[in-house]
Design an enzyme around this catalytic site. Sequence first.
Site, short mmCIF file in Angstrom:
data_model
loop_
_atom_site.label_atom_id
_atom_site.label_comp_id
_atom_site.label_asym_id
_atom_site.label_seq_id
_atom_site.Cartn_x
_atom_site.Cartn_y
_atom_site.Cartn_z
N ASP A 136 33.30 46.92 38.28
CA ASP A 136 34.17 46.03 37.52
C ASP A 136 35.50 45.94 38.27
O ASP A 136 36.00 46.95 38.76
CB ASP A 136 34.40 46.63 36.13
CG ASP A 136 34.35 45.58 35.04
OD1 ASP A 136 35.16 44.65 35.10
OD2 ASP A 136 33.51 45.71 34.13
N ASP A 238 36.85 40.83 35.94
CA ASP A 238 37.36 40.75 34.58
C ASP A 238 38.36 39.60 34.42
O ASP A 238 39.32 39.50 35.19
CB ASP A 238 38.07 42.08 34.28
CG ASP A 238 38.38 42.28 32.83
OD1 ASP A 238 37.44 42.34 32.04
OD2 ASP A 238 39.58 42.36 32.50
N GLU A 297 33.90 36.77 35.08
CA GLU A 297 33.85 36.70 33.63
C GLU A 297 34.55 35.37 33.31
O GLU A 297 35.77 35.27 33.42
CB GLU A 297 34.59 37.86 32.98
CG GLU A 297 34.47 37.80 31.47
CD GLU A 297 35.47 38.67 30.70
OE1 GLU A 297 35.24 38.91 29.51
OE2 GLU A 297 36.47 39.09 31.29
N HIS A 372 29.38 44.85 26.77
CA HIS A 372 30.30 45.77 26.10
C HIS A 372 31.30 45.05 25.20
O HIS A 372 32.04 45.72 24.46
CB HIS A 372 31.03 46.59 27.16
CG HIS A 372 31.92 45.71 27.99
ND1 HIS A 372 31.40 44.77 28.86
CD2 HIS A 372 33.27 45.58 28.03
CE1 HIS A 372 32.41 44.11 29.41
NE2 HIS A 372 33.55 44.58 28.93
N ASP A 373 31.38 43.73 25.28
CA ASP A 373 32.29 42.98 24.42
C ASP A 373 31.56 42.34 23.25
O ASP A 373 32.16 41.55 22.49
CB ASP A 373 32.98 41.86 25.22
CG ASP A 373 33.97 42.42 26.22
OD1 ASP A 373 34.56 43.48 25.95
OD2 ASP A 373 34.15 41.79 27.28
#
Length: 598
Positions: A136, A238, A297, A372-373
Amino acid sequence: MKKLTWFSASIILFFLITITSCKKSTKSAKSQKTTENTVNKKWWKEAVVYQIYPRSFQDTDGDGIGDLKGITSRLDYVKSLGVDIIWLNPIYASPNADNGYDISNYDAIMKEFGTMKDFDTMLSEMHKRGLKLVMDLVVNHSSDQHEWFKQSRSSRTNPYRNYYHWWPAEKGTPPFRPCAFDEDGSAWKYDKLTNSYYLHYFSYKQPDLNWENPKVRQEIYAMMNRWLKKGVDGFRMDVIPFISKDTTFPVITKKILKEKFNGSWGQYFASGPHLHEYLQEMNKEVLSKYDVMSLAEGAGTTLKTAMDFVDPARHELDMSYHFDGVSLGYLPNQFKQMDPNGYKLTEFKKVYSDWDKVFEKKGWGTIYLGNHDQPRMVTRWGNDSEEFRAISSKMLSTFLLTMRGTPYYYFGDELGMSNIKFNDIKDYRDIETISMYKRTEDKGGDLHYFLEGQKISARDNGRTPFQWDASENAGFTTGIPWIKINKNENEINVVSEENNPDSPLNYFKKLVQLRKNNKDVLVYGSYKLLDKNNPNVYAYTRTSGNQKMLILLNFKAIEATANTGLDLSNATVLLSNYSNAKVSQKLQPYEALVLALK
Ligand code: GLC
């Protein structure tokens, strides 16, 4: 005029049909041959990505927090799934205001997760098994504990001052920008020391880096190069569309937001003046030097803007993921509250079909239903009741593994893990839920209603520890887990599912193999939506040359029939989540059928 005989009319018709179909087929053969996507094959297009939330995968030192040694110890399991790439959420040094999305040192490992030596071992063990590692990359912001920020905040003349965005208080209150995580909702935080405000799109512990400063960009590229030289195989970036800012910070009225950005702050944030210039620079200085993959993302991106990130001719990134799918079914103007009627399958189909179209010829898409979101896929998109949990989670996995675009599959979904549904705010660990709870409380809102909503939508639902076995703490830790473990661990766990040939786990492995064995069709083949108004069934074909597959997915707990208009008399079943499946357009509840058409 002489009347045409039936015979001559049919001859003319025959020729007309032949000519048009010839034209059509040369056209489609041509377009199939010449599209960037059928020619330009890449390992990351053919891969299945498995996302691991390191904090919750495997603890080895009893502190209740997953670690790198834990990941290394479980690599044989990951390999057994058949996946190719592991994406790890941030593992860098962090005070964990937002579980690692607030980085205090990009060159160090989070102490709870282990050491750089543990990292090197983990990476080499992954590579030994033919698994690639995607890290990430969180560079829209850092932690407020990063040395750069400590320096930056110390005085207005510090050399690091311009590493972040500051607004001197003598200019008045800065124009409003919203933040995602703080109770007051403002992205500007006043800092007394230098009588200035700093910008943070997420929490005040995550100040936004100033990408307009070339020094910042060079620091980031150098850091990325260091990790790539170590051997990592790519980055998931991200909120990367947010990096560039109009540093005059103009006033954005509701009217401007509505007219220019569809009422969405995300779209405004993703429209920075130099965004694509910086991504091209990053590509030149970093990514182009290695055979690695990059994933944006795609926060704030739209059907219209997404291609700019991934068009190979632009030399920016490889893939992007959108939020249009995961945003479906929420009530408007409320924080992630589900519509009591759920989401509409027709809208779901439209979103995924529209997005498929974007990358039909060039660029490359992705497909995901959980990360994870997000809450657990089966709770949000399927049915987590005892009766339908396993079958509906297999149906959703079928969707993910038979669409075009690289699948990003979230750890635990292969077991059919479901939402934990906390009753008490004290059980939550996520900054988002906790601050939204406080915001609701401050406004005198209905806290019970808020918590009920979070049972479906909260991010912590997808962050509970992985369930390895039926022992205490599910084999995750010998200590006290950092967040509660789902009570269904006795039934939903690796050991019990490995022993059950019908389990979601064994079905997932079959799906991965099906995709691998049919790359032309399932990876590169064209996609066509059928029966688009059917409210219950998602039906589509994937085609490559003479090879065609029909995928029928019943998204409902009732029997449902697809009307594809296709002749299925010579079709065969390649895979189904029902052991008694037969070729039919009539589907059992949550049935998934993958058919080969002749
Ligand atoms: C991204 C991450 C999310 C994080 C946020 C701020 O959306 O996926 O987990 O909270 O960025 O970094």
